[in-house]
Structures are given as structure tokens and as C-alpha cells.
Scaffold this motif. Structure first.
Motif, PDB file in Angstrom:
ATOM      1  N   CYS A 227       0.815  -1.222   0.000  1.00 45.03           N
ATOM      2  CA  CYS A 227       0.000   0.000   0.000  1.00 45.03           C
ATOM      3  C   CYS A 227       0.845   1.268   0.000  1.00 45.03           C
ATOM      4  N   TYR A 228       2.033   1.233   0.625  1.00 45.88           N
ATOM      5  CA  TYR A 228       2.777   2.489   0.822  1.00 45.88           C
ATOM      6  C   TYR A 228       4.184   2.465   0.243  1.00 45.88           C
ATOM      7  N   ASN A 229       4.573   1.318  -0.331  1.00 45.83           N
ATOM      8  CA  ASN A 229       5.844   1.236  -1.051  1.00 45.83           C
ATOM      9  C   ASN A 229       7.049   1.697  -0.222  1.00 45.83           C
ATOM     10  N   VAL A 230       7.104   1.292   1.022  1.00 44.93           N
ATOM     11  CA  VAL A 230       8.260   1.625   1.876  1.00 44.93           C
ATOM     12  C   VAL A 230       9.492   0.906   1.316  1.00 44.93           C
ATOM     13  N   PRO A 231      10.622   1.640   1.112  1.00 40.78           N
ATOM     14  CA  PRO A 231      11.773   1.022   0.437  1.00 40.78           C
ATOM     15  C   PRO A 231      12.462  -0.103   1.212  1.00 40.78           C
ATOM     16  N   ARG A 232      12.465  -0.025   2.545  1.00 42.11           N
ATOM     17  CA  ARG A 232      13.172  -1.083   3.285  1.00 42.11           C
ATOM     18  C   ARG A 232      12.316  -1.539   4.463  1.00 42.11           C
ATOM     19  N   ILE A 233      12.109  -2.851   4.553  1.00 40.64           N
ATOM     20  CA  ILE A 233      11.207  -3.391   5.574  1.00 40.64           C
ATOM     21  C   ILE A 233      11.906  -4.500   6.354  1.00 40.64           C
ATOM     22  N   ILE A 234      11.915  -4.323   7.668  1.00 42.94           N
ATOM     23  CA  ILE A 234      12.608  -5.255   8.558  1.00 42.94           C
ATOM     24  C   ILE A 234      11.600  -5.795   9.567  1.00 42.94           C
ATOM     25  N   ALA A 235      11.631  -7.101   9.828  1.00 43.69           N
ATOM     26  CA  ALA A 235      10.646  -7.674  10.739  1.00 43.69           C
ATOM     27  C   ALA A 235      11.299  -8.590  11.743  1.00 43.69           C
ATOM     28  N   ARG A 236      10.676  -8.652  12.896  1.00 43.74           N
ATOM     29  CA  ARG A 236      11.121  -9.549  13.950  1.00 43.74           C
ATOM     30  C   ARG A 236      10.294 -10.833  13.898  1.00 43.74           C
ATOM     31  N   ILE A 237      10.976 -11.957  13.978  1.00 39.53           N
ATOM     32  CA  ILE A 237      10.294 -13.249  14.057  1.00 39.53           C
ATOM     33  C   ILE A 237      10.165 -13.614  15.528  1.00 39.53           C
ATOM     34  N   ASN A 238       8.955 -13.900  15.980  1.00 42.70           N
ATOM     35  CA  ASN A 238       8.769 -14.312  17.373  1.00 42.70           C
ATOM     36  C   ASN A 238       8.916 -15.816  17.519  1.00 42.70           C
ATOM     37  N   ASN A 239       8.084 -16.557  16.769  1.00 45.21           N
ATOM     38  CA  ASN A 239       8.153 -18.015  16.827  1.00 45.21           C
ATOM     39  C   ASN A 239       8.939 -18.502  15.608  1.00 45.21           C
ATOM     40  N   PRO A 240      10.110 -19.128  15.824  1.00 46.30           N
ATOM     41  CA  PRO A 240      10.914 -19.557  14.673  1.00 46.30           C
ATOM     42  C   PRO A 240      10.137 -20.441  13.697  1.00 46.30           C
ATOM     43  N   ARG A 241       9.096 -21.122  14.152  1.00 49.54           N
ATOM     44  CA  ARG A 241       8.316 -21.977  13.242  1.00 49.54           C
ATOM     45  C   ARG A 241       7.567 -21.175  12.191  1.00 49.54           C
ATOM     46  N   ALA A 242       7.329 -19.896  12.473  1.00 41.94           N
ATOM     47  CA  ALA A 242       6.674 -19.042  11.475  1.00 41.94           C
ATOM     48  C   ALA A 242       7.699 -18.355  10.564  1.00 41.94           C
ATOM     49  N   GLY A 243       8.981 -18.656  10.804  1.00 38.56           N
ATOM     50  CA  GLY A 243      10.062 -17.963  10.082  1.00 38.56           C
ATOM     51  C   GLY A 243       9.987 -18.083   8.565  1.00 38.56           C
TER      52      GLY A 243
ATOM     53  N   LEU B  12       7.697 -17.657   6.609  1.00 35.13           N
ATOM     54  CA  LEU B  12       6.821 -16.661   5.970  1.00 35.13           C
ATOM     55  C   LEU B  12       7.492 -15.293   5.829  1.00 35.13           C
ATOM     56  N   PHE B  13       8.613 -15.108   6.550  1.00 33.95           N
ATOM     57  CA  PHE B  13       9.228 -13.775   6.600  1.00 33.95           C
ATOM     58  C   PHE B  13      10.191 -13.563   5.441  1.00 33.95           C
ATOM     59  N   ASP B  14       9.629 -13.461   4.227  1.00 31.69           N
ATOM     60  CA  ASP B  14      10.440 -13.146   3.048  1.00 31.69           C
ATOM     61  C   ASP B  14       9.548 -12.396   2.067  1.00 31.69           C
ATOM     62  N   SER B  15       9.808 -12.544   0.767  1.00 30.07           N
ATOM     63  CA  SER B  15       9.057 -11.756  -0.216  1.00 30.07           C
ATOM     64  C   SER B  15       7.551 -12.036  -0.185  1.00 30.07           C
ATOM     65  N   LYS B  16       7.135 -13.174   0.399  1.00 34.98           N
ATOM     66  CA  LYS B  16       5.696 -13.467   0.487  1.00 34.98           C
ATOM     67  C   LYS B  16       4.940 -12.315   1.143  1.00 34.98           C
ATOM     68  N   PHE B  17       5.573 -11.709   2.154  1.00 27.10           N
ATOM     69  CA  PHE B  17       4.936 -10.598   2.854  1.00 27.10           C
ATOM     70  C   PHE B  17       5.792  -9.333   2.779  1.00 27.10           C
ATOM     71  N   HIS B  18       6.636  -9.288   1.730  1.00 22.95           N
ATOM     72  CA  HIS B  18       7.482  -8.109   1.474  1.00 22.95           C
ATOM     73  C   HIS B  18       8.469  -7.816   2.610  1.00 22.95           C
ATOM     74  N   VAL B  19       8.958  -8.859   3.278  1.00 20.49           N
ATOM     75  CA  VAL B  19       9.971  -8.655   4.319  1.00 20.49           C
ATOM     76  C   VAL B  19      11.344  -8.668   3.648  1.00 20.49           C
ATOM     77  N   ASP B  20      12.109  -7.581   3.783  1.00 19.64           N
ATOM     78  CA  ASP B  20      13.457  -7.538   3.200  1.00 19.64           C
ATOM     79  C   ASP B  20      14.469  -8.222   4.107  1.00 19.64           C
ATOM     80  N   VAL B  21      14.357  -7.971   5.399  1.00 23.30           N
ATOM     81  CA  VAL B  21      15.278  -8.579   6.353  1.00 23.30           C
ATOM     82  C   VAL B  21      14.465  -9.101   7.537  1.00 23.30           C
ATOM     83  N   ALA B  22      14.687 -10.364   7.894  1.00 24.61           N
ATOM     84  CA  ALA B  22      14.000 -10.936   9.047  1.00 24.61           C
ATOM     85  C   ALA B  22      15.008 -11.166  10.163  1.00 24.61           C
TER      86      ALA B  22
END
Lengths: 235, 216
Positions: free
Chosen positions: A90-106, A108-118
Motif C-alpha cells: 500500500c505504501y511502497n516503503v523502500p526497506r522493511i525489517i521484521a522480527r520473528i517471534n516463533n521460529p516456526r513461522a520464520g 513466511l518472513f520473506d518476499s511473500k509478505f514483502h519482508v526484506d530482512v528478518a
């Protein structure tokens, strides 16, 4: 640089504090009343935006449209993924960083949800602790993914074969380079004539064969159960 | 059909039981085993306890072969994330997610997911029954943006034409039942007392018609 941080837990609040100290423009978004008390205590009022960051209207009001970086570090993986997706889709933010809480959900933390760095804090913390425990064991700091090379670190154990030997006489394989030696807190630039001492921390860029050789050279004499430990840092 | 239901609260359990009764193969996922007690005792299907964001849990539920998935937990972000994964990673042909809190609709719209807002829909039904029994909703498209209504022609409208009554209304006439027999009317049909008219319109349209009912 304008940084939007979603989530005012300890990580988010501490990060916001560091950025404020560096005179970066920061906006931290949090909605839970019990956390806001502490957040307001630690950060200047203009930094804090009260609202639920998984909602587009809240992100917009917090200024997401002009953000250079978005950091999603709430304690919910579903919230973090939603925030990252909205941030780019929606907002085209150039760099997106996310924290993984449960490693089992890790996964999903890539281009699927536009995560640049997990950032997987569980894994990072565990590998740091292992590094501190590692007298004579080798730790992989960085996998250089385009080749089979790694940046590795190892402390030289008492009685190790390499002690007192000059680098040029170690007989290192072709694809193994000593990059730096940390001796009593100081960096020593390695030359061919530099010799190793007990307790030196050695950084090397090497392939697998070189790793095996370094383990033989730096380990205590009778240590047979060497293991590799990989701190998986994105390269 | 192979169907997965994510979330086994009252909503998910009710849905899973219905699907099972219709003969579908159903897998139910919930993070707590106690939730499976909500299921009908007759229910026979696969029960998977675990975090739905774990790939292993999705695979155990058979997402790679699923014909449809309904994500109906009470977390709107979780529903959106799982719906997005089912659609874009596993290409499940039919993905439906439940919107729990109606104010979260814009988040779902960003993901472009097929959404059912049980709360919006339910409150609208209750309001209809409570406030305006002369014009009833019989079908709701989307989440109530357009609905099909029915009303019984009152004696005072006997002999009038439908398009005289509804001149500027944004609406389409769907069917007319006269003496128990339905037909597809044109808008210039002459109404008779006790005809039942089915028509589709927006919320504004039905409000205008309700004012007309009151005026006469």
C-alpha cells in the motif's frame, strides 16, 4: 532518515531510543495501554503514535507514506507480517525489517509478505551464547552465499598446534585467508610473519576444507568432538 | 471436496460440522486441543492441534491438496495472513476468510481476500427484523452492500405500476409472486394486493422505499 517502528515492546522502544540519540526521525506505533506508560516514560512525546499498527489508517497517520524504513517488531508474528505487507503493497516503503517471534513461522518472513530482512532473535541470542562458550570451537559468523565461503571466528585454545607458528608456515589451503586477529581487545593485522598466541581470536574467510584445517590448528590437543555452529546472518 | 477450517471456536466448529454433514472431507486446525470440544459429536474429520503459521501444521492439514480453506479465527491479522498464504503460496482454489472486527475491513481489502463479516451481517439482520418487518432481506451479496429484499404489496398500492412506485430507485426487480406463482416481471407490471415483490438494491435504495411505505 525517517524510521517507523511498529510495536512498543522492549525491542521497539530501545531501538527508537537509539535512533533518537542518533538524531534520526522516528515514529513508534503502539496501542496497548500497559506498554504505553513505559514507552512515554522512555521516549519523547512526539515520537509516539498511539494506535494499532496493523491498520492502514493508523500507519497513514503515523506518516508511513514518507518512511524510509519500516520495522515490524510486535510480539505477534501475524501482526508483523500484516504490517510488512501493508508497508510495501500500500505504501511502497523502500526497506522493511521484521522480527520473528516463533521460529516456526520464520518461513513466511520473506518476499511473500514483502519482508526484506528478518531478524530471528531466538536464533541470534542462542548463537551468541554459544559463541561465548566456545573456547577452541569455531563459530560461523557469516555465510557468503554466492560461494561456499564463510566468515568464521575461533579462539585459540591452550596447547593448540598453531601457537608460536607464523601464518606463512601454517600450511593453510589455497582457499583460506586469515582476515584479522583480535589480541587482548586490539585488532592485529595479520602478515605472513605474524605468530599466534593463546587466547587470540582469529577471523578467517574460508571454504569447508579450510574450516577443517583451522579447527585442527586452533583446537586444544585432545579435543575430538568439534562441532560447527552456524549463526545464520543474511549476506 | 477437501476443505480446511482454521479456528475451531463456535463459528469454525459449526462450519466444520455442516461441511462434514454435506459429505466433504474436513480438516480442522486450532492451536488448543480443548477447542475441538466445540465440534458436533457426530463430526468425523482430521483434527490438527498447532500454530497455523507453522508450515508443518498446514501440510498435515493437507493444504497442498485442499479445494477450499476457511480461515475463521477471532484474530483479524491471523486470518488475513493465513488467507494470503493459502492463496499465493498454495494456490488453494477457494479461500474465504472471516472478518471478526468490522473496523478491520481495510486491512483485508489490501490483501484482496474474499471476506465474510459475520458481525456486520448479523447486526444488519437483527436490525431488519427489529425495525422494519414490512421489507425483509432475503439475500445478501458481498457483505451487505447490495441485498435482495421482499415486500408484500399493501392494499393502497393495488393497481399501481412498479416503476411509478420506484421511479428513481437504484434497483432491479428480481421476481414477483402472485397467488403462489412466481414470474419474472418487467418494471411496468400492474401490482395487486398481496403480490410479493423481490428486488435488489443498495442500502440507500431500501431506505427510500421504506420512506415511501411510511408516507402513504
Amino acid at each position: 532518515m525517517f524510521v517507523v517502528i511498529a510495536g512498543g515492546g522492549r525491542t521497539g522502544t530501545y531501538l527508537a531510543g537509539l535512533l533518537v540519540a542518533q538524531r534520526q526521525e522516528v515514529r513508534l506505533i503502539e496501542y496497548r495501554k500497559e506498554l504505553l506508560v513505559r514507552v512515554h516514560h522512555e521516549l519523547p512525546t512526539e515520537v509516539v503514535y498511539e494506535g494499532n499498527p496493523s491498520r492502514p489508517d493508523v500507519l497513514e497517520q503515523a506518516g508511513i507514506r514518507r518512511a524510509d524504513v519500516l520495522v515490524a517488531c510486535t510480539d505477534s508474528d501475524a501482526d508483523n507480517l500484516t504490517i510488512c505487507y501493508l508497508g510495501r503493497a500500500c505504501y511502497n516503503v523502500p526497506r522493511i525489517i521484521a522480527r520473528i517471534n516463533n521460529p516456526r513461522a520464520g518461513w513466511l518472513f520473506d518476499s511473500k509478505f514483502h519482508v526484506d530482512v528478518a531478524v530471528n532473535h531466538t536464533e541470534i541470542l542462542a548463537s551468541l551464547i554459544m559463541e561465548e562458550m566456545s573456547l577452541g570451537d569455531m563459530v560461523t559468523l557469516l555465510k557468503l552465499r554466492r560461494g561456499n565461503y564463510s566468515l568464521v571466528a575461533e579462539k585459540i585454545a591452550e596447547g593448540a598446534e598453531a601457537i608460536g607458528v607464523a601464518i606463512k608456515d601454517l600450511g593453510l589451503p589455497q582457499r583460506c585467508v586469515i582476515a584479522a586477529i583480535i589480541r587482548r581487545g586490539e585488532v592485529v593485522v595479520p602478515r605472513g610473519v605474524t605468530t599466534f598466541e593463546v587466547g587470540d581470536e582469529v577471523l578467517a574467510v574460508t571454504d569447508r576444507e579450510g574450516e577443517q584445517r583451522l579447527i585442527q590448528l586452533f583446537a586444544p590437543p585432545n579435543n575430538s568432538n568439534h562441532t560447527f555452529r552456524h549463526a545464520d546472518v543474511a549476506s | 471436496m477437501n476443505v480446511i477450517v482454521v479456528g475451531c471456536g463456535r463459528f469454525g466448529a459449526g462450519l466444520a460440522s455442516r461441511l462434514h454433514q454435506k459429505g466433504h472431507q474436513v480438516s480442522v486446525i486450532d492451536q488448543t486441543a480443548a477447542a475441538f470440544e466445540n465440534l458436533d459429536p457426530e463430526f468425523r474429520g482430521r483434527l490438527i492441534e498447532g500454530d497455523v503459521l507453522s508450515q508443518d501444521v498446514l501440510h498435515r492439514a493437507g493444504i497442498e491438496r485442499a479445494d477450499g480453506i476457511a480461515v475463521v479465527t477471532n484474530s483479524d491479522t491471523l486470518n488475513a495472513v493465513v488467507g494470503h498464504v493459502a492463496r499465493t503460496v498454495y494456490h488453494v482454489p477457494n479461500v474465504v476468510v472471516r472478518n471478526y472486527d468490522p473496523t478491520w475491513r481495510p486491512t483485508y481489502e489490501a490483501f484482496g481476500l474474499q471476506v465474510v463479516s459475520s458481525v456486520s451481517w448479523g447486526t444488519q439482520r437483527v436490525e431488519d427484523l427489529l425495525v422494519q418487518p414490512d421489507i425483509r432481506t432475503v439475500f445478501s451479496a458481498g457483505n451487505g452492500e447490495v441485498e435482495i429484499y421482499e415486500f408484500r404489496v399493501p392494499p393502497r398500492w393495488h393497481g399501481r405500476k412498479l416503476n411509478e412506485l420506484l421511479p428513481d430507485l437504484p434497483c432491479g426487480v428480481v421476481a414477483l409472486t402472485r397467488a403462489g406463482r412466481a414470474s419474472l416481471p418487467t418494471c411496468d407490471i400492474v401490482l395487486e394486493t398481496d403480490d410479493v415483490v423481490y428486488f435488489s438494491t443498495t442500502l440507500e435504495g431500501v431506505q427510500a422505499l421504506r420512506r415511501l411505505f411510511k408516507e402513504d
